[in-house]
Design a protein around this motif. Structure first.
Motif, PDB file in Angstrom:
ATOM      1  N   ARG A  85       0.860  -1.184   0.016  1.00  0.00           N
ATOM      2  CA  ARG A  85      -0.001  -0.071   0.115  1.00  0.00           C
ATOM      3  C   ARG A  85       0.805   1.328  -0.013  1.00  0.00           C
ATOM      4  O   ARG A  85       1.876   1.140   0.661  1.00  0.00           O
ATOM      5  CB  ARG A  85      -0.805  -0.108   1.312  1.00  0.00           C
ATOM      6  N   SER A 121       1.068   7.201   3.459  1.00  0.00           N
ATOM      7  CA  SER A 121       0.247   8.435   3.418  1.00  0.00           C
ATOM      8  C   SER A 121       0.679   9.509   2.819  1.00  0.00           C
ATOM      9  O   SER A 121       0.203  10.394   2.339  1.00  0.00           O
ATOM     10  CB  SER A 121      -0.318   8.600   4.940  1.00  0.00           C
ATOM     11  N   LEU A 124       0.396   9.501  -0.843  1.00  0.00           N
ATOM     12  CA  LEU A 124      -0.880   9.761  -1.305  1.00  0.00           C
ATOM     13  C   LEU A 124      -1.512  11.210  -1.149  1.00  0.00           C
ATOM     14  O   LEU A 124      -1.936  11.758  -1.913  1.00  0.00           O
ATOM     15  CB  LEU A 124      -2.106   8.789  -0.345  1.00  0.00           C
ATOM     16  N   GLU A 132     -13.055  10.946   4.815  1.00  0.00           N
ATOM     17  CA  GLU A 132     -11.864  10.292   5.107  1.00  0.00           C
ATOM     18  C   GLU A 132     -11.953   9.010   4.418  1.00  0.00           C
ATOM     19  O   GLU A 132     -12.898   8.431   4.023  1.00  0.00           O
ATOM     20  CB  GLU A 132     -11.530  10.397   6.624  1.00  0.00           C
ATOM     21  N   ARG A 133     -10.776   8.170   4.156  1.00  0.00           N
ATOM     22  CA  ARG A 133     -10.490   6.889   3.830  1.00  0.00           C
ATOM     23  C   ARG A 133     -11.240   6.024   4.763  1.00  0.00           C
ATOM     24  O   ARG A 133     -10.963   6.057   6.095  1.00  0.00           O
ATOM     25  CB  ARG A 133      -9.215   6.701   3.206  1.00  0.00           C
ATOM     26  N   PRO A 193     -11.654   0.055  -0.053  1.00  0.00           N
ATOM     27  CA  PRO A 193     -11.428   1.326   0.532  1.00  0.00           C
ATOM     28  C   PRO A 193     -12.321   2.376  -0.292  1.00  0.00           C
ATOM     29  O   PRO A 193     -12.676   2.272  -1.395  1.00  0.00           O
ATOM     30  CB  PRO A 193     -10.017   1.591   0.079  1.00  0.00           C
ATOM     31  N   ALA A 194     -12.904   3.228   0.508  1.00  0.00           N
ATOM     32  CA  ALA A 194     -14.119   4.246   0.111  1.00  0.00           C
ATOM     33  C   ALA A 194     -13.769   5.503   0.745  1.00  0.00           C
ATOM     34  O   ALA A 194     -13.180   5.538   1.801  1.00  0.00           O
ATOM     35  CB  ALA A 194     -15.199   3.704   0.079  1.00  0.00           C
ATOM     36  N   LEU A 195     -14.172   6.842  -0.009  1.00  0.00           N
ATOM     37  CA  LEU A 195     -14.233   7.843   0.796  1.00  0.00           C
ATOM     38  C   LEU A 195     -15.543   8.061   1.446  1.00  0.00           C
ATOM     39  O   LEU A 195     -16.629   7.857   0.938  1.00  0.00           O
ATOM     40  CB  LEU A 195     -14.132   8.987  -0.179  1.00  0.00           C
ATOM     41  N   GLU A 211     -14.440  15.712  -3.773  1.00  0.00           N
ATOM     42  CA  GLU A 211     -14.748  14.522  -3.345  1.00  0.00           C
ATOM     43  C   GLU A 211     -14.095  13.531  -4.382  1.00  0.00           C
ATOM     44  O   GLU A 211     -13.538  12.448  -3.933  1.00  0.00           O
ATOM     45  CB  GLU A 211     -16.074  14.356  -3.230  1.00  0.00           C
ATOM     46  N   ALA A 235     -11.486  10.733  -3.663  1.00  0.00           N
ATOM     47  CA  ALA A 235     -11.470   9.356  -3.693  1.00  0.00           C
ATOM     48  C   ALA A 235     -10.594   8.448  -4.785  1.00  0.00           C
ATOM     49  O   ALA A 235     -10.093   7.526  -4.257  1.00  0.00           O
ATOM     50  CB  ALA A 235     -13.111   9.008  -4.205  1.00  0.00           C
ATOM     51  N   ILE A 252      -6.758   8.997  -2.977  1.00  0.00           N
ATOM     52  CA  ILE A 252      -6.237   8.115  -1.620  1.00  0.00           C
ATOM     53  C   ILE A 252      -6.958   6.848  -1.405  1.00  0.00           C
ATOM     54  O   ILE A 252      -6.721   5.897  -0.683  1.00  0.00           O
ATOM     55  CB  ILE A 252      -6.613   9.169  -0.395  1.00  0.00           C
ATOM     56  N   CYS A 253      -8.221   6.451  -2.288  1.00  0.00           N
ATOM     57  CA  CYS A 253      -8.809   5.279  -1.924  1.00  0.00           C
ATOM     58  C   CYS A 253      -8.124   4.096  -2.954  1.00  0.00           C
ATOM     59  O   CYS A 253      -8.490   2.988  -2.910  1.00  0.00           O
ATOM     60  CB  CYS A 253     -10.174   5.209  -2.321  1.00  0.00           C
TER      61      CYS A 253
END
Length: 112
Positions: A3, A6, A9, A52-53, A61-63, A102, A106, A109-110
């Motif tokens: 992954r 942070s 990202l 946030e994630r 993973p979703a916003l 948004e 998404a 970061i997702c």
């Protein structure tokens, strides 16, 4: 699959927003490797919303919308993210002011 961190990202998100002519500012730096990312999304300086994630209903993973549904003024906006930051020193806080903030968050970061 590894992954993305942070820090990577957040860097990618701010670059993408700037490339689209928007404004992106890191309000608070969190843990570079695994800090959560709180996004403050604006539309031309108005209509603040927090995301946030998280994990979506499909387990991916979703916003996720978070925070108060309505924020009366800048003081409430700042108080919310500062309160969250005081509870989690590893939290990143990123302000985005761009059309479709948004969606940018998404996609960036997702996906990482």
């Amino acid at each position: 699959m590894a992954r993305l961190t942070s820090a990577v990202l957040v860097g990618a998100l701010t670059r993408r927003v700037h490339q689209q002519g928007g404004s992106a500012m890191v309000l608070a730096r969190g843990d570079a490797t695994a800090g959560a990312i709180l996004v403050l999304a604006l539309e031309r300086g108005a209509n603040p919303r927090f995301f946030e994630r998280g994990v979506g209903p499909d387990g991916q993973p979703a916003l996720i919308a978070t925070g108060p549904r309505t924020l009366a003024d800048d003081g409430e906006v700042t108080a919310y993210w500062q309160r969250r930051r005081s509870q989690d020193g590893d939290l990143w806080v990123v302000e985005l002011d761009v059309a479709a903030a948004e969606r940018f968050a998404a996609e960036t970061i997702c996906a990482g």
